[in-house]
Design an enzyme around this catalytic site. Sequence first.
Site, PDB file in Angstrom:
ATOM      1  N   LYS A  99      -8.291  19.209 -59.426  1.00 18.81           N
ATOM      2  CA  LYS A  99      -9.394  20.154 -59.178  1.00 18.81           C
ATOM      3  C   LYS A  99     -10.614  19.830 -60.067  1.00 18.81           C
ATOM      4  O   LYS A  99     -11.753  20.063 -59.664  1.00 18.81           O
ATOM      5  CB  LYS A  99      -8.917  21.588 -59.416  1.00 18.81           C
ATOM      6  CG  LYS A  99      -7.845  22.046 -58.413  1.00 18.81           C
ATOM      7  CD  LYS A  99      -8.344  21.988 -56.996  1.00 18.81           C
ATOM      8  CE  LYS A  99      -7.361  22.482 -55.970  1.00 18.81           C
ATOM      9  NZ  LYS A  99      -7.857  22.364 -54.589  1.00 18.81           N
ATOM     10  N   TYR A 107      -2.360  19.525 -60.937  1.00 20.97           N
ATOM     11  CA  TYR A 107      -3.254  20.346 -60.109  1.00 20.97           C
ATOM     12  C   TYR A 107      -4.630  20.492 -60.772  1.00 20.97           C
ATOM     13  O   TYR A 107      -5.667  20.304 -60.128  1.00 20.97           O
ATOM     14  CB  TYR A 107      -2.590  21.712 -59.914  1.00 20.97           C
ATOM     15  CG  TYR A 107      -3.350  22.685 -59.038  1.00 20.97           C
ATOM     16  CD1 TYR A 107      -3.333  22.567 -57.651  1.00 20.97           C
ATOM     17  CD2 TYR A 107      -4.074  23.740 -59.597  1.00 20.97           C
ATOM     18  CE1 TYR A 107      -4.019  23.469 -56.844  1.00 20.97           C
ATOM     19  CE2 TYR A 107      -4.760  24.645 -58.807  1.00 20.97           C
ATOM     20  CZ  TYR A 107      -4.719  24.509 -57.427  1.00 20.97           C
ATOM     21  OH  TYR A 107      -5.405  25.406 -56.638  1.00 20.97           O
TER      22      TYR A 107
HETATM   23  P1  NAP Z   1      -2.001  27.765 -48.811  1.00 19.96           P
HETATM   24  O1  NAP Z   1      -1.924  29.186 -48.375  1.00 19.96           O
HETATM   25  O2  NAP Z   1      -0.788  27.115 -49.379  1.00 19.96           O
HETATM   26  O3  NAP Z   1      -2.552  26.885 -47.577  1.00 19.96           O
HETATM   27  C1  NAP Z   1      -2.733  25.504 -47.737  1.00 19.96           C
HETATM   28  C2  NAP Z   1      -3.368  24.921 -46.501  1.00 19.96           C
HETATM   29  O4  NAP Z   1      -3.553  23.507 -46.723  1.00 19.96           O
HETATM   30  C3  NAP Z   1      -2.491  25.059 -45.262  1.00 19.96           C
HETATM   31  O5  NAP Z   1      -3.304  25.250 -44.136  1.00 19.96           O
HETATM   32  C4  NAP Z   1      -1.797  23.685 -45.180  1.00 19.96           C
HETATM   33  O6  NAP Z   1      -1.423  23.287 -43.868  1.00 19.96           O
HETATM   34  C5  NAP Z   1      -2.925  22.799 -45.666  1.00 19.96           C
HETATM   35  N1  NAP Z   1      -2.434  21.498 -46.132  1.00 19.96           N
HETATM   36  C6  NAP Z   1      -1.540  21.242 -47.124  1.00 19.96           C
HETATM   37  N2  NAP Z   1      -1.352  19.912 -47.241  1.00 19.96           N
HETATM   38  C7  NAP Z   1      -2.136  19.327 -46.293  1.00 19.96           C
HETATM   39  C8  NAP Z   1      -2.393  17.992 -45.907  1.00 19.96           C
HETATM   40  N3  NAP Z   1      -1.783  16.959 -46.506  1.00 19.96           N
HETATM   41  N4  NAP Z   1      -3.267  17.748 -44.891  1.00 19.96           N
HETATM   42  C9  NAP Z   1      -3.886  18.774 -44.263  1.00 19.96           C
HETATM   43  N5  NAP Z   1      -3.690  20.076 -44.583  1.00 19.96           N
HETATM   44  C10 NAP Z   1      -2.828  20.331 -45.586  1.00 19.96           C
HETATM   45  O7  NAP Z   1      -3.144  27.572 -49.917  1.00 19.96           O
HETATM   46  P2  NAP Z   1      -4.400  28.519 -50.301  1.00 19.96           P
HETATM   47  O8  NAP Z   1      -3.973  29.435 -51.368  1.00 19.96           O
HETATM   48  O9  NAP Z   1      -5.025  29.050 -49.076  1.00 19.96           O
HETATM   49  O10 NAP Z   1      -5.376  27.441 -50.995  1.00 19.96           O
HETATM   50  C11 NAP Z   1      -6.415  26.785 -50.269  1.00 19.96           C
HETATM   51  C12 NAP Z   1      -7.237  25.954 -51.253  1.00 19.96           C
HETATM   52  O11 NAP Z   1      -7.773  26.791 -52.272  1.00 19.96           O
HETATM   53  C13 NAP Z   1      -6.417  24.880 -51.967  1.00 19.96           C
HETATM   54  O12 NAP Z   1      -7.202  23.726 -52.158  1.00 19.96           O
HETATM   55  C14 NAP Z   1      -6.105  25.530 -53.292  1.00 19.96           C
HETATM   56  O13 NAP Z   1      -5.872  24.573 -54.297  1.00 19.96           O
HETATM   57  C15 NAP Z   1      -7.381  26.311 -53.545  1.00 19.96           C
HETATM   58  N6  NAP Z   1      -7.197  27.423 -54.465  1.00 19.96           N
HETATM   59  C16 NAP Z   1      -6.375  28.451 -54.169  1.00 19.96           C
HETATM   60  C17 NAP Z   1      -6.245  29.481 -55.090  1.00 19.96           C
HETATM   61  C18 NAP Z   1      -5.376  30.681 -54.825  1.00 19.96           C
HETATM   62  O14 NAP Z   1      -5.272  31.519 -55.723  1.00 19.96           O
HETATM   63  N7  NAP Z   1      -4.769  30.825 -53.663  1.00 19.96           N
HETATM   64  C19 NAP Z   1      -6.928  29.450 -56.303  1.00 19.96           C
HETATM   65  C20 NAP Z   1      -7.758  28.380 -56.561  1.00 19.96           C
HETATM   66  C21 NAP Z   1      -7.888  27.360 -55.640  1.00 19.96           C
HETATM   67  P3  NAP Z   1       0.073  23.638 -43.278  1.00 19.96           P
HETATM   68  O15 NAP Z   1       0.039  25.127 -42.991  1.00 19.96           O
HETATM   69  O16 NAP Z   1       0.195  22.835 -42.045  1.00 19.96           O
HETATM   70  O17 NAP Z   1       1.031  23.277 -44.358  1.00 19.96           O
END
Ligand code: NAP
Length: 247
Positions: free
Chosen positions: A159, A155
């Site tokens: 990133k 991961y």
């Molecule tokens: P999340 O709640 O798990 O949501 C992930 C989203 O990505 C969902 O809409 C999912 O769609 C979609 N997705 C996954 N695989 C996909 C694919 N192959 N093609 C198209 N869509 C896909 O994640 P989140 O926490 O909101 O994170 C969003 C972004 O922020 C990510 O890039 C993550 O790495 C980054 N981030 C998050 C955090 C955190 O603390 N949450 C911290 C740093 C960075 P489905 O619903 O259809 O599965």
Amino acid sequence: MLQNHVALVTGGSRGIGKGIVEHFAEKGAKVAFTYNNSSEKANAIVAHCKSKFGSEIKAYKSNAAKFDDTEELIKNVLTDFGQLDCLINNAGITQDTLLMRMSEDQWDEVIRINLKSVFNLTKASLRTFLKAKKGSIINMSSVVGINGNAGQANYSASKAGIIGFSKSIAKELGSRNIRCNVIAPGFIETEMTEKLGEEMVESWRNQIPLKRGGLPQDIAQLSAFLASDESSYITGQVISICGGMNM
Ligand code: NAP
């Protein structure tokens, strides 16, 4: 701020992406967003934004990791909305484990969905931005892409790769008025972080100077600024939103 602006958000069905989609819709943007599996959640967001904000909004099932899917997606978005002003590469997954136990599949899957997706979508949108002589690309990295994290080698690498890609694109495309910036969220409370369990979540909160996890809304507000002309002199930057975790 975003009236008549067309934004495409990948992974808009849940978490941070959902927060961005709803915030952009509230600010008057026309929003296209993707999901991979969550069709019911995506439909509910469309219905909510149409009834609450009168939005022009559409959800597309599209796997960001597949180059052909993303080319098809951009064609469909242009047919449906007629233009594209902003691309937000937000879709991402985790497959956390120590390197000793990490399989080749766990490495490949995370790199494909988190990093190759950014190449796919950016490449597919490029002609449109070049023709319009403007565009804003926002890529979702993470503080662990800057600092690394034990148990997240795949991961963190994906990133960190996003940061290198985005700075290169900002240099390549700056003369064409196409901007590319990176948001590095810290600990944002979504389904991705729910997997960690309450005890782990509480220990994360305690390590954060502001003593709380972030909200999707925190990321959405910066995204709106970076998408808009108010940030027209900002490109190639990595902005952490992490309650002071990363100083
Ligand atoms: P999340 O709640 O798990 O949501 C992930 C989203 O990505 C969902 O809409 C999912 O769609 C979609 N997705 C996954 N695989 C996909 C694919 N192959 N093609 C198209 N869509 C896909 O994640 P989140 O926490 O909101 O994170 C969003 C972004 O922020 C990510 O890039 C993550 O790495 C980054 N981030 C998050 C955090 C955190 O603390 N949450 C911290 C740093 C960075 P489905 O619903 O259809 O599965």
